[in-house]
Design a protein around this motif. Structure first.
Motif, PDB file in Angstrom:
ATOM      1  N   ILE A 185      43.982  39.468  39.876  1.00 28.14           N
ATOM      2  CA  ILE A 185      44.708  40.736  40.045  1.00 28.14           C
ATOM      3  C   ILE A 185      45.408  41.024  38.722  1.00 28.14           C
ATOM      4  CG2 ILE A 185      46.599  41.916  41.239  1.00 28.14           C
ATOM      5  CD1 ILE A 185      44.191  41.604  43.017  1.00 28.14           C
ATOM      6  N   THR A 186      45.421  42.261  38.304  1.00 27.00           N
ATOM      7  CA  THR A 186      46.011  42.595  37.015  1.00 27.00           C
ATOM      8  C   THR A 186      47.534  42.507  37.037  1.00 27.00           C
ATOM      9  OG1 THR A 186      45.940  44.935  37.614  1.00 27.00           O
ATOM     10  CG2 THR A 186      44.120  44.086  36.292  1.00 27.00           C
ATOM     11  N   ASP A 187      48.105  42.326  35.853  1.00 23.54           N
ATOM     12  CA  ASP A 187      49.559  42.373  35.727  1.00 23.54           C
ATOM     13  C   ASP A 187      50.010  43.837  35.685  1.00 23.54           C
ATOM     14  OD1 ASP A 187      48.789  43.181  33.180  1.00 23.54           O
ATOM     15  OD2 ASP A 187      49.978  41.692  32.111  1.00 23.54           O
ATOM     16  N   TRP A 188      51.316  44.057  35.571  1.00 25.59           N
ATOM     17  CA  TRP A 188      51.833  45.431  35.645  1.00 25.59           C
ATOM     18  C   TRP A 188      51.212  46.325  34.592  1.00 25.59           C
ATOM     19  CZ3 TRP A 188      53.797  49.193  32.682  1.00 25.59           C
ATOM     20  CH2 TRP A 188      54.315  50.307  33.343  1.00 25.59           C
ATOM     21  N   VAL A 189      51.157  45.860  33.359  1.00 20.94           N
ATOM     22  CA  VAL A 189      50.753  46.747  32.264  1.00 20.94           C
ATOM     23  C   VAL A 189      49.257  47.044  32.295  1.00 20.94           C
ATOM     24  CG1 VAL A 189      50.434  44.928  30.499  1.00 20.94           C
ATOM     25  CG2 VAL A 189      51.183  47.240  29.824  1.00 20.94           C
ATOM     26  N   TYR A 190      48.430  46.097  32.714  1.00 16.33           N
ATOM     27  CA  TYR A 190      47.001  46.370  32.875  1.00 16.33           C
ATOM     28  C   TYR A 190      46.787  47.407  33.983  1.00 16.33           C
ATOM     29  CZ  TYR A 190      44.562  42.860  29.967  1.00 16.33           C
ATOM     30  OH  TYR A 190      44.013  42.144  28.927  1.00 16.33           O
ATOM     31  N   GLU A 191      47.491  47.214  35.088  1.00 15.73           N
ATOM     32  CA  GLU A 191      47.347  48.148  36.206  1.00 15.73           C
ATOM     33  C   GLU A 191      47.709  49.564  35.793  1.00 15.73           C
ATOM     34  OE1 GLU A 191      49.540  49.203  40.437  1.00 15.73           O
ATOM     35  OE2 GLU A 191      49.425  47.105  39.817  1.00 15.73           O
ATOM     36  N   GLU A 192      48.825  49.700  35.106  1.00 18.32           N
ATOM     37  CA  GLU A 192      49.322  51.022  34.729  1.00 18.32           C
ATOM     38  C   GLU A 192      48.471  51.671  33.646  1.00 18.32           C
ATOM     39  OE1 GLU A 192      51.549  54.457  34.591  1.00 18.32           O
ATOM     40  OE2 GLU A 192      51.671  52.853  36.080  1.00 18.32           O
ATOM     41  N   GLU A 193      48.074  50.907  32.633  1.00 18.20           N
ATOM     42  CA  GLU A 193      47.460  51.513  31.456  1.00 18.20           C
ATOM     43  C   GLU A 193      45.941  51.361  31.376  1.00 18.20           C
ATOM     44  OE1 GLU A 193      49.334  53.442  30.389  1.00 18.20           O
ATOM     45  OE2 GLU A 193      51.369  52.671  30.453  1.00 18.20           O
ATOM     46  N   PHE A 194      45.377  50.355  32.017  1.00 19.97           N
ATOM     47  CA  PHE A 194      43.919  50.257  32.098  1.00 19.97           C
ATOM     48  C   PHE A 194      43.415  50.696  33.474  1.00 19.97           C
ATOM     49  CE2 PHE A 194      44.093  46.823  28.621  1.00 19.97           C
ATOM     50  CZ  PHE A 194      43.783  47.737  27.630  1.00 19.97           C
ATOM     51  N   ALA A 195      44.352  51.057  34.351  1.00 21.92           N
ATOM     52  CA  ALA A 195      44.067  51.709  35.637  1.00 21.92           C
ATOM     53  C   ALA A 195      43.123  50.921  36.540  1.00 21.92           C
ATOM     54  CB  ALA A 195      43.522  53.119  35.393  1.00 21.92           C
ATOM     55  N   PHE A 196      43.341  49.624  36.654  1.00 23.04           N
ATOM     56  CA  PHE A 196      42.614  48.850  37.660  1.00 23.04           C
ATOM     57  C   PHE A 196      43.491  47.712  38.159  1.00 23.04           C
ATOM     58  CE2 PHE A 196      41.873  46.256  34.016  1.00 23.04           C
ATOM     59  CZ  PHE A 196      41.311  45.042  34.377  1.00 23.04           C
ATOM     60  N   VAL A 197      43.189  47.268  39.371  1.00 24.61           N
ATOM     61  CA  VAL A 197      43.967  46.202  40.014  1.00 24.61           C
ATOM     62  C   VAL A 197      43.087  44.975  40.260  1.00 24.61           C
ATOM     63  CG1 VAL A 197      45.281  45.561  42.079  1.00 24.61           C
ATOM     64  CG2 VAL A 197      45.516  47.867  41.115  1.00 24.61           C
ATOM     65  N   LYS A 198      41.870  45.205  40.749  1.00 22.38           N
ATOM     66  CA  LYS A 198      40.975  44.099  41.105  1.00 22.38           C
ATOM     67  C   LYS A 198      40.326  43.528  39.847  1.00 22.38           C
ATOM     68  CE  LYS A 198      36.962  44.819  43.201  1.00 22.38           C
ATOM     69  NZ  LYS A 198      35.896  44.065  42.487  1.00 22.38           N
ATOM     70  N   ALA A 199      40.815  42.375  39.423  1.00 22.99           N
ATOM     71  CA  ALA A 199      40.308  41.739  38.201  1.00 22.99           C
ATOM     72  C   ALA A 199      39.356  40.607  38.551  1.00 22.99           C
ATOM     73  CB  ALA A 199      41.463  41.246  37.344  1.00 22.99           C
ATOM     74  N   PHE A 200      38.514  40.829  39.569  1.00 22.59           N
ATOM     75  CA  PHE A 200      37.446  39.882  39.893  1.00 22.59           C
ATOM     76  C   PHE A 200      36.223  40.654  40.353  1.00 22.59           C
ATOM     77  CE2 PHE A 200      39.645  40.384  43.990  1.00 22.59           C
ATOM     78  CZ  PHE A 200      38.601  40.505  44.886  1.00 22.59           C
ATOM     79  N   ASP A 201      35.049  39.989  40.316  1.00 25.46           N
ATOM     80  CA  ASP A 201      33.813  40.682  40.683  1.00 25.46           C
ATOM     81  C   ASP A 201      32.785  39.673  41.172  1.00 25.46           C
ATOM     82  OD1 ASP A 201      32.332  43.088  40.921  1.00 25.46           O
ATOM     83  OD2 ASP A 201      31.283  42.695  39.038  1.00 25.46           O
ATOM     84  N   TRP A 202      32.102  40.029  42.267  1.00 25.39           N
ATOM     85  CA  TRP A 202      30.993  39.221  42.794  1.00 25.39           C
ATOM     86  C   TRP A 202      29.731  39.476  41.971  1.00 25.39           C
ATOM     87  CZ3 TRP A 202      31.140  35.581  46.540  1.00 25.39           C
ATOM     88  CH2 TRP A 202      32.138  35.626  47.517  1.00 25.39           C
ATOM     89  N   ASN A 203      28.923  38.422  41.779  1.00 25.33           N
ATOM     90  CA  ASN A 203      27.610  38.667  41.172  1.00 25.33           C
ATOM     91  C   ASN A 203      26.622  39.154  42.230  1.00 25.33           C
ATOM     92  OD1 ASN A 203      27.041  36.301  42.577  1.00 25.33           O
ATOM     93  ND2 ASN A 203      25.861  35.365  40.913  1.00 25.33           N
ATOM     94  N   LYS A 204      25.425  39.489  41.807  1.00 32.69           N
ATOM     95  CA  LYS A 204      24.462  40.172  42.687  1.00 32.69           C
ATOM     96  C   LYS A 204      23.935  39.290  43.814  1.00 32.69           C
ATOM     97  CE  LYS A 204      24.741  44.041  40.564  1.00 32.69           C
ATOM     98  NZ  LYS A 204      25.405  45.182  41.202  1.00 32.69           N
ATOM     99  N   THR A 205      24.001  37.974  43.646  1.00 29.96           N
ATOM    100  CA  THR A 205      23.504  37.081  44.700  1.00 29.96           C
ATOM    101  C   THR A 205      24.633  36.473  45.529  1.00 29.96           C
ATOM    102  OG1 THR A 205      23.352  35.356  43.005  1.00 29.96           O
ATOM    103  CG2 THR A 205      21.325  36.511  43.574  1.00 29.96           C
ATOM    104  N   GLY A 206      25.863  36.812  45.198  1.00 32.21           N
ATOM    105  CA  GLY A 206      26.995  36.378  46.014  1.00 32.21           C
ATOM    106  C   GLY A 206      27.334  34.907  45.922  1.00 32.21           C
ATOM    107  N   ASP A 207      26.917  34.251  44.813  1.00 27.60           N
ATOM    108  CA  ASP A 207      27.251  32.828  44.686  1.00 27.60           C
ATOM    109  C   ASP A 207      28.209  32.563  43.530  1.00 27.60           C
ATOM    110  OD1 ASP A 207      25.510  33.374  42.644  1.00 27.60           O
ATOM    111  OD2 ASP A 207      24.132  31.709  43.049  1.00 27.60           O
ATOM    112  N   LYS A 208      28.623  33.633  42.832  1.00 33.44           N
ATOM    113  CA  LYS A 208      29.581  33.467  41.738  1.00 33.44           C
ATOM    114  C   LYS A 208      30.606  34.602  41.757  1.00 33.44           C
ATOM    115  CE  LYS A 208      26.634  31.000  38.394  1.00 33.44           C
ATOM    116  NZ  LYS A 208      25.418  30.849  39.198  1.00 33.44           N
ATOM    117  N   ILE A 209      31.823  34.251  41.388  1.00 31.30           N
ATOM    118  CA  ILE A 209      32.898  35.235  41.246  1.00 31.30           C
ATOM    119  C   ILE A 209      33.480  35.093  39.848  1.00 31.30           C
ATOM    120  CG2 ILE A 209      35.165  36.004  42.045  1.00 31.30           C
ATOM    121  CD1 ILE A 209      34.500  34.812  44.771  1.00 31.30           C
TER     122      ILE A 209
END
Length: 723
Positions: A185-209
């Motif tokens: 999850i982003t810190d305050w300044v990333y959330e405000e200025e890079f406009a995102f909160v979710k700092a994780f992502d699933w890969n296409k086969t669902g076995d890596k984050i």
């Protein structure tokens, strides 16, 4: 009483009623009297040619997710209705899994900052009609894996994975700690200025984050007193890096669910850097990461092999000023990718192969691409929004990926926005202009032809017409220095060019922003119409530094925020003062946030032009604002002290001559009330008289209960008494 007198009395009452109806009131504005009808939480599905909308039934006080057919616009079914599930009191938002048979439902949302919130989440299975809660905790950003068998989410700065088959939760990070370590999850300044909160992502086969880890141990803390209802105030403490101060140290990690191990990715020899975006490509092992230096004028796009950890920079962008981050990076089926860039002076679409070789600049011209909608693989067609038809307008276009066969799909001048069907054969167009309330239509994607009206706001247009207001008009204003700027004005309905009128100017003026846009009324617009009914002219001018007119126009303010923007507002006011129907001694200006910074500067540096100014939640010195935003445009205070100080209103308080109203909320986590407190003290020590209002426990938006009504009443009275 005679019949003649009765008739006269009836006519007088009717006449009074009509006049009363024509006067806009602040109570109407802030109680939703001018609210538009829309399509809430509109989602275009990916697997079927359908879309969903979140509907609210006022009679039963229930909410439902309704499924519609794109071609017929007919309702197919209700996927879920809260009245059937007492445990689900409301639906705040929702998201589908990849198969679009399971839905994540948020309820009891509790905001943290501008974008972030915690909520109670449920999973609803549309096949079995079953609803269940997979954790009793209020969590953040739950996201399905590609096969829908798992849900990753964040809780108290750690990441977890819930297995929908075994009904078990796995904690995949262990070191999360408030104001110290954040995982995924982003810190305050990333959330405000890079406009995102979710700092994780699933890969296409669902076995890596993949996830970003923030170590904010050394980031300075900011505290806010919260007065609430208790005998003693409480204190909210959070990490906030001001300009030139220590940022969180970020690192990139990949968790492998097969081995239950996490590995740190070696991105290279970067120091003091940002990771503003991560995204898995269409190859299950290849992760993309954007890495940017602290000055934000050099960006590397990495492709990372998650198995070996090997990284390859496939694209590099440099800019003499700064680079804006977008969400337009899109991977096609062959892992080639779409990218948008301002490198030729205007924001355009580019197509690169999987190794980062430029295949084609798809769009070209002295105009900006403002939204990328998607790529139709079958017809090799890209759909996008641009300002080719004038920088205050937005239109929808299609173009072949080769850059040929460009086609304008919208015909109404104003602001058009699109949601495309999964097969790209149709799109729902949202259209509005300064004189037309939002209209939702179904359109053909090849020709743009309007097929059906889905939702209109004719009733609202008729209601607004009863107030007999003069519509907003657009024009260009050229200053004595030769700068041609977009502008709009609102005049009294009974405007008489032989009379002299006071003028209130409104602006925001922040880098890349736009206030002069051909779209339907905001709440502020109704306030301006109300002021026009009271005999004021309201004018808005977008000066240099604002957006959608090319990089040179936008980035000319680099290293000197508040110099050219203030010059333009002062010089625009001088032009306006020469209009034969303007009272040059009664020109005011107001703004919020960056606009408050501007209006403060204007009444100080332009004290011979402006009689009155209102500044709401203003930055009064860029030294008090956050690192990512401020340094993007100014570098650090250590490198550019004069850029910070020469144009900060706090350093020009001795120039105040006119009427000045200063407003702030004490719980503003964005532009801290410190800005206003420092400004107040500077004004006091300069022995300057001014007005001010502080709103306890209100954030940057200053709202809640009757707060907005009270604030706008105060501002209206201030204008009437001082302009």
């Amino acid at each position: 009483m005679t019949s003649k007198k009765i008739t006269l009395l009836i006519l007088l009452i009717a006449s009074y009623s009509i006049v009363a109806q024509q006067k806009i009131t602040l109570e109407e504005i802030w109680t939703g009297a001018f609210r538009t009808k829309g399509m809430d939480e509109l989602h275009a599905l990916k697997n079927t040619n359908q879309y969903t909308v979140l509907d609210f039934d006022r009679a039963s006080r229930s909410m439902q997710i309704d499924l519609y057919d794109f071609e017929t616009l007919e309702k197919v079914t209700t996927l879920i209705n809260t009245k059937d599930f007492p445990e689900l009191e409301s639906i705040d938002n929702y998201a589908f899994d990849q198969s679009e048979t399971k839905i994540l439902l948020a309820t009891h949302s509790s905001p943290i900052f501008r974008h972030s919130f915690t909520a109670d989440y449920f999973v609803y299975d549309t096949k079995t009609k079953s609803l269940y809660k997979f954790t009793n905790n209020a969590i953040q950003e739950p996201t399905f894996s590609s096969d829908g068998s798992k849900i990753a989410y964040a809780f108290e700065n750690n990441l977890y994975v819930y297995d929908t088959t075994s009904k078990t939760n796995l904690q995949i990070t262990q070191d999360g700690q408030k104001n110290k370590i954040i995982n995924g999850i982003t810190d305050w300044v990333y959330e405000e200025e890079f406009a995102f909160v979710k700092a994780f992502d699933w890969n296409k086969t669902g076995d890596k984050i993949a996830y970003i880890r923030f170590d904010e141990s050394e980031v300075p803390e900011f505290s806010m007193d919260l007065y609430n209802e208790g005998l003693y105030p409480s204190q909210y403490v959070f990490k906030y890096p001001k300009a030139g101060e220590k940022n969180a140290t970020v690192s990139l990690h990949v968790y492998d669910l097969k081995t239950n191990t996490s590995s740190k990715i070696n991105l290279g020899n970067y120091t003091d850097f940002y990771i503003p975006r991560i995204q898995w490509t269409n190859e299950a092992n290849i992760l993309s990461a954007q890495v940017m230096n602290r000055h934000q004028n050099n960006l590397d796009l990495h492709f990372i092999d998650a198995s070996s950890g090997k990284t390859n920079i496939v694209l590099n962008e440099k800019d003499k000023a700064y680079i804006d981050i977008t969400d337009n990076l899109t991977f096609l089926s062959d892992n080639s990718f779409i990218w948008t860039s301002e490198k030729d002076g205007y924001n355009h679409i580019y197509h690169y192969d999987k190794n980062g070789k430029l295949l084609n600049q798809v769009t070209k011209g002295n105009w900006e691409v403002t939204a990328y909608y998607g790529f139709d693989e079958k017809n090799k067609t890209i759909y996008f929004q641009s300002v080719e038809n004038g920088s205050i307008n937005r239109d929808i276009y299609s173009i072949h990926i080769s850059g040929k066969k460009k086609n304008r799909l919208t015909s109404k001048t104003g602001t058009n926005d699109a949601t495309f069907s999964p097969n790209f054969q149709l799109f729902i167009n949202t259209y509005s202009s300064a004189t037309h309330a939002p209209l939702y239509t179904l359109n053909d994607s090849k020709t743009g032809k309007e097929l059906k009206v889905i939702q209109s706001n004719e009733a609202l247009e008729s209601k607004v017409a009863q107030y007999n207001i003069a519509p907003k008009t657009f024009f260009t204003l050229t200053t004595e220095k030769g700068h041609t700027l977009n502008a709009w004005s609102i005049k009294p309905k009974d405007f008489d060019a032989s009379k002299k009128y006071p003028v209130l100017m409104y602006q925001y003026s922040g880098p890349g922003s736009q206030q002069v846009a051909n779209q339907w009324n905001s709440s502020n617009d109704y306030w301006y119409y109300m002021l026009a009914q009271k005999g004021y002219i309201v004018i808005c001018v977008d000066g240099r530094g604002t957006g959608f007119k090319g990089a040179e126009f936008k980035k000319c303010t680099y290293k000197e925020l508040g110099k050219y923007e203030v010059e333009d507002q002062i010089n625009a006011a001088k032009v306006i003062a020469k209009y034969e129907y303007v009272d040059a001694s009664r020109i005011g200006i107001w703004g919020w946030s960056y606009g408050g910074f501007m209006s403060s500067n204007c009444i100080l540096k332009g004290n011979d032009v402006f009689k009155t100014a209102i500044a709401v939640a203003p930055v009064t010195s860029w030294r008090y604002y956050d690192s990512i935003y401020t340094e993007r445009y100014m570098q650090t205070p250590q490198e550019n002290a004069s850029g910070y100080d020469d144009n900060s209103p706090i350093n020009h308080v001795n120039k105040l001559k006119g009427n000045y109203l200063l407003v702030h909320g004490t719980a503003d986590d964005n532009v801290h009330v410190q800005n206003t407190m420092k400004m107040i003290e500077a004004l006091v020590q300069a022995n300057k008289q001014f007005d001010w209002a502080i709103y306890p426990d209100k954030n940057h938006g200053i709202y809640g209960g009757k707060t907005r009504l009270q604030l706008y009443t105060k501002m209206t009275n201030f204008i009437i008494n001082n302009l």
